[in-house]
Design an enzyme around this catalytic site. Sequence first.
Site, PDB file in Angstrom:
ATOM      1  N   ASP A  18       0.843  -1.198   0.000  1.00 20.34           N
ATOM      2  CA  ASP A  18       0.000   0.000   0.000  1.00 20.34           C
ATOM      3  C   ASP A  18       0.882   1.254   0.000  1.00 20.34           C
ATOM      4  OD1 ASP A  18       0.898  -0.231   2.583  1.00 20.34           O
ATOM      5  OD2 ASP A  18      -1.061   0.090   3.526  1.00 20.34           O
ATOM      6  N   SER A  19       2.217   1.068   0.040  1.00 21.26           N
ATOM      7  CA  SER A  19       3.134   2.172  -0.240  1.00 21.26           C
ATOM      8  C   SER A  19       2.889   2.690  -1.657  1.00 21.26           C
ATOM      9  CB  SER A  19       4.592   1.732  -0.066  1.00 21.26           C
ATOM     10  OG  SER A  19       4.850   0.560  -0.812  1.00 21.26           O
ATOM     11  N   ASP A  76      -0.955  -6.271  -0.181  1.00 17.67           N
ATOM     12  CA  ASP A  76      -1.215  -5.581   1.081  1.00 17.67           C
ATOM     13  C   ASP A  76      -2.708  -5.295   1.221  1.00 17.67           C
ATOM     14  OD1 ASP A  76       0.518  -4.875   3.140  1.00 17.67           O
ATOM     15  OD2 ASP A  76       1.238  -3.040   2.167  1.00 17.67           O
ATOM     16  N   LYS A 133      -0.972  -9.481   3.010  1.00 23.43           N
ATOM     17  CA  LYS A 133      -0.277  -8.954   4.179  1.00 23.43           C
ATOM     18  C   LYS A 133      -1.208  -7.994   4.895  1.00 23.43           C
ATOM     19  CE  LYS A 133       3.355  -5.950   3.975  1.00 23.43           C
ATOM     20  NZ  LYS A 133       2.782  -4.841   4.799  1.00 23.43           N
ATOM     21  N   GLU A 150      -1.345  -5.401   8.713  1.00 25.21           N
ATOM     22  CA  GLU A 150      -0.560  -4.818   9.798  1.00 25.21           C
ATOM     23  C   GLU A 150      -1.146  -5.172  11.162  1.00 25.21           C
ATOM     24  OE1 GLU A 150      -0.072  -0.582   9.171  1.00 25.21           O
ATOM     25  OE2 GLU A 150       0.872  -0.890   7.198  1.00 25.21           O
ATOM     26  N   GLU A 190       9.307  -3.747  10.771  1.00 25.59           N
ATOM     27  CA  GLU A 190       9.641  -2.436  10.203  1.00 25.59           C
ATOM     28  C   GLU A 190      10.150  -1.481  11.277  1.00 25.59           C
ATOM     29  OE1 GLU A 190       6.851  -0.768   7.417  1.00 25.59           O
ATOM     30  OE2 GLU A 190       7.781   1.202   7.513  1.00 25.59           O
TER      31      GLU A 190
END
Length: 294
Positions: free
Chosen positions: A74-75, A113, A143, A145, A211
């Site tokens: 999602d970057s 993501d 993925k 978070e 991270e």
Amino acid sequence: MTQLSAAPGARAAQSTPSDAGKALYGGKSSRRLTVRDITAAKERGEKWPMLTAYDAMTASVFDEAGIPVMLVGDSAGNCHLGYDTTVPVTLDEMTMLASAVVRGTGRALIVGDLPFGTYQESPVQALRSATRLVKEAGVGAVKLEGGERSHRQIELLVESGIPVMAHIGLTPQSVNAMGYRVQGRGEEAAQQLLRDAKAVQDAGAFAVVLELVPAELAAEVTRTLHIPTVGIGAGPETDAQVLVWTDMLGLTGGRVPKFVKKYADLRQVIGDAAKSFAEDVVGGTFPQEENSVH
Ligand SMILES: Nc1nc(=O)c2c([nH]1)NC[C@@H]1CN(c3ccc(C(=O)N[C@@H](CCC(=O)O)C(=O)O)cc3)CN21
Ligand SMILES: CC(C)C(=O)C(=O)O
Ligand SMILES: [Mg+2]
């Protein structure tokens, strides 16, 4: 499944020559890699690279270079779509980018993501969102978070047959609450990170991104878990390393995080090429005869 089971926490010293053909990077296989190949690499003590990708063409270059795992991060929000953060990215946007990356690749495991707001509400919401990335985009894993706070989501996805890569430490979707600060500094925060790491492993994640955490703590997590750790700003001891591709190739404009290593200066290369084209057009030296049809 016949598996050589390494004792939890133990790492094979080196891969043996007979393992070389199986290696994630430099291996011979040309079929699509799966999460089982990733699991096997930790048992061999093999390190591996992961890059983000947001489009088919860039992904095809990384695939041909042998990058075994690509993350449709999602970057993309800040590195592809022009937002300031990852927060506004939608599941529709991620589905479109992930399907392009899957189409552009034949060997890499593609991880999609889950964007902010598409899994936090409940495990059922997470399953509905992850199912779209699997069915519509064709990713091999998703993925999300969060450590302890996301363990129920991870459990349901894994039970439903969707492999999950977890992501702990700095979780950029929480930028409004935590900022972009190093995580796990101090005894209490270190204990929380270890609890998060164990929680995602227990929930069934096949790997976990660490991270922006201190190198010593990332090393301890890597020794403690039997699933691979993927570091970004987490020192040299994690099983894998990931970078955002536009940072790594010098395309990102403005400041990049200090853990980034720049392997090229694409911003300069592309800018110079654009100027050469513009000058040729303005000066009448493009097109030439060989660039014309009659
Ligand atoms: N271009 C880009 N690269 C990334 O690695 C990245 C993104 N975007 N967007 C999503 C997240 C956000 N990430 C970030 C963003 C900022 C810092 C940062 O400013 N770090 C400070 C250190 C802060 C501290 O010491 O506490 C730095 O100077 O690197 C780190 C990771 C990593 N991800
Ligand atoms: C930085 C990586 C781990 C990520 O989540 C992303 O690119 O979105
Ligand atoms: Mg992300």
